[in-house]
Write an enzyme that holds these catalytic residues in place. Sequence first.
Site, PDB file in Angstrom:
ATOM      1  N   GLY A 117     -11.203  -0.282  40.533  1.00 52.45           N
ATOM      2  CA  GLY A 117     -11.830   1.026  40.674  1.00 52.45           C
ATOM      3  C   GLY A 117     -12.979   0.966  41.663  1.00 52.45           C
ATOM      4  O   GLY A 117     -13.601   1.976  41.963  1.00 52.45           O
ATOM      5  N   CYS A 118     -13.261  -0.236  42.179  1.00 56.05           N
ATOM      6  CA  CYS A 118     -14.286  -0.393  43.215  1.00 56.05           C
ATOM      7  C   CYS A 118     -13.566  -0.512  44.559  1.00 56.05           C
ATOM      8  O   CYS A 118     -12.539  -1.171  44.648  1.00 56.05           O
ATOM      9  CB  CYS A 118     -15.100  -1.667  42.983  1.00 56.05           C
ATOM     10  N   GLU A 119     -14.150   0.102  45.585  1.00 58.84           N
ATOM     11  CA  GLU A 119     -13.559  -0.012  46.923  1.00 58.84           C
ATOM     12  C   GLU A 119     -13.693  -1.432  47.453  1.00 58.84           C
ATOM     13  O   GLU A 119     -12.791  -1.962  48.063  1.00 58.84           O
ATOM     14  CB  GLU A 119     -14.246   0.958  47.893  1.00 58.84           C
TER      15      GLU A 119
END
Length: 134
Positions: free
Chosen positions: A50-52
């Site tokens: 969910g983190c870039e």
Amino acid sequence: MTLPADAQAALDSFEHCTGWEQRARLLMQWGQRLPELSEADKTDANRVHGCESQMWLVGKQVDGQWQFAASSEARLIRGLVALLLVRVNGLTTQELLQVDLPGWFEQLGLSRQLSPSRSNGLNAVLVRMRELAA
């Protein structure tokens, strides 16, 4: 709920910033203080999805209090995560479940600089912490 001592210190330092440039510089300094995770901890199981940017999180409970460590390759994210860690480290599971992440970054004067993707990433970190605590 009283803030952990390190979180209060962070809040005090950010309250003295007069503009975004000072805050950004301070944010980078916090990120540099974040201890690097060992390569052994940078596993897929510890990866926060969910983190870039790539992000890893490990946590353990010591005497009823949570201690988390995290690592990211993105400098700005490292700073934001360092500030998240000072807010949550030392909390009990019950306190951890009550942390108001948007409120914390609002207090620091950083919420306007959180893009939707950064907000989502930090939320993913907090969700992962709560999963570990469950």
